[in-house]
Motif scaffolding. Structure first.
Motif, PDB file in Angstrom:
ATOM      1  N   ALA A 242      13.474   5.512  12.129  1.00  0.00           N
ATOM      2  CA  ALA A 242      12.207   6.079  12.621  1.00  0.00           C
ATOM      3  C   ALA A 242      11.838   7.400  11.953  1.00  0.00           C
ATOM      4  O   ALA A 242      10.661   7.728  11.827  1.00  0.00           O
ATOM      5  CB  ALA A 242      12.275   6.262  14.126  1.00  0.00           C
ATOM      6  N   ASN A 243      12.832   8.160  11.501  1.00  0.00           N
ATOM      7  CA  ASN A 243      12.551   9.458  10.885  1.00  0.00           C
ATOM      8  C   ASN A 243      12.453   9.376   9.362  1.00  0.00           C
ATOM      9  O   ASN A 243      12.337  10.400   8.691  1.00  0.00           O
ATOM     10  CB  ASN A 243      13.610  10.484  11.297  1.00  0.00           C
ATOM     11  N   ALA A 244      12.480   8.165   8.789  1.00  0.00           N
ATOM     12  CA  ALA A 244      12.352   7.977   7.340  1.00  0.00           C
ATOM     13  C   ALA A 244      10.918   7.551   7.004  1.00  0.00           C
ATOM     14  O   ALA A 244      10.234   6.952   7.836  1.00  0.00           O
ATOM     15  CB  ALA A 244      13.335   6.908   6.864  1.00  0.00           C
ATOM     16  N   PRO A 245      10.476   7.863   5.794  1.00  0.00           N
ATOM     17  CA  PRO A 245       9.115   7.471   5.402  1.00  0.00           C
ATOM     18  C   PRO A 245       8.950   5.947   5.354  1.00  0.00           C
ATOM     19  O   PRO A 245       9.880   5.214   5.042  1.00  0.00           O
ATOM     20  CB  PRO A 245       8.958   8.056   3.998  1.00  0.00           C
ATOM     21  N   HIS A 246       7.748   5.509   5.666  1.00  0.00           N
ATOM     22  CA  HIS A 246       7.401   4.097   5.541  1.00  0.00           C
ATOM     23  C   HIS A 246       7.463   3.714   4.061  1.00  0.00           C
ATOM     24  O   HIS A 246       7.172   4.524   3.183  1.00  0.00           O
ATOM     25  CB  HIS A 246       5.980   3.839   6.065  1.00  0.00           C
ATOM     26  N   GLY A 247       7.801   2.466   3.798  1.00  0.00           N
ATOM     27  CA  GLY A 247       7.912   1.972   2.430  1.00  0.00           C
ATOM     28  C   GLY A 247       6.572   1.698   1.781  1.00  0.00           C
ATOM     29  O   GLY A 247       5.530   1.609   2.446  1.00  0.00           O
ATOM     30  N   LYS A 248       6.609   1.516   0.473  1.00  0.00           N
ATOM     31  CA  LYS A 248       5.409   1.205  -0.295  1.00  0.00           C
ATOM     32  C   LYS A 248       4.794  -0.096   0.217  1.00  0.00           C
ATOM     33  O   LYS A 248       5.493  -1.076   0.444  1.00  0.00           O
ATOM     34  CB  LYS A 248       5.767   1.072  -1.775  1.00  0.00           C
ATOM     35  N   GLY A 249       3.491  -0.077   0.412  1.00  0.00           N
ATOM     36  CA  GLY A 249       2.773  -1.261   0.858  1.00  0.00           C
ATOM     37  C   GLY A 249       2.728  -1.467   2.362  1.00  0.00           C
ATOM     38  O   GLY A 249       2.058  -2.381   2.833  1.00  0.00           O
TER      39      GLY A 249
ATOM     40  N   SER B 140       2.331   4.008   3.959  1.00  0.00           N
ATOM     41  CA  SER B 140       3.400   4.207   2.984  1.00  0.00           C
ATOM     42  C   SER B 140       3.576   5.690   2.646  1.00  0.00           C
ATOM     43  O   SER B 140       2.610   6.426   2.481  1.00  0.00           O
ATOM     44  CB  SER B 140       3.136   3.399   1.712  1.00  0.00           C
ATOM     45  N   GLY B 141       4.846   6.113   2.616  1.00  0.00           N
ATOM     46  CA  GLY B 141       5.178   7.487   2.280  1.00  0.00           C
ATOM     47  C   GLY B 141       5.031   8.477   3.420  1.00  0.00           C
ATOM     48  O   GLY B 141       5.337   9.653   3.265  1.00  0.00           O
ATOM     49  N   THR B 142       4.554   8.018   4.588  1.00  0.00           N
ATOM     50  CA  THR B 142       4.418   8.907   5.741  1.00  0.00           C
ATOM     51  C   THR B 142       5.496   8.558   6.765  1.00  0.00           C
ATOM     52  O   THR B 142       6.127   7.515   6.682  1.00  0.00           O
ATOM     53  CB  THR B 142       3.025   8.780   6.407  1.00  0.00           C
TER      54      THR B 142
END
Length: 89
Positions: free
Chosen positions: A47-54, A11-13
């Motif tokens: 693909a270039n957006a951060p992964h979501g919470k969890g 998450s967030g990366t």
């Protein structure tokens, strides 16, 4: 050969950033990361957006002996992004 399965908080990366920033155990034979090793669900973002919470993605570490695998589990569990680590073989 022993195998350790990891569950890594992404998450967030972006992409495999969380995996690349892990400190790998010195004695590994091979290491691989990706949804083929388990995931929270398919990523629903670009693909270039951060992964979501969890969100988490799995990894597999191969080591020569069961004892090294146990040490590797301890090594990985000390790192913030590792949610779970287990020896499976």
């Amino acid at each position: 050969m022993s195998v350790v399965k990891l569950k890594i908080d992404v998450s967030g990366t972006v992409g495999d950033e969380a995996w690349r920033k892990l400190k790998q155990y010195d004695e590994i034979q091979s290491a691989a990361f990706g949804p083929q090793f388990g995931s929270s669900a398919g990523c629903k973002h670009p693909a270039n957006a951060p992964h979501g919470k969890g969100e988490w993605i799995g990894a597999e570490i191969r080591l020569q002996t069961p004892l090294l695998a146990q040490y590797a589990v301890s090594h990985y569990l000390e790192q913030d992004r590792v949610l779970d680590a287990d020896v499976i073989e």
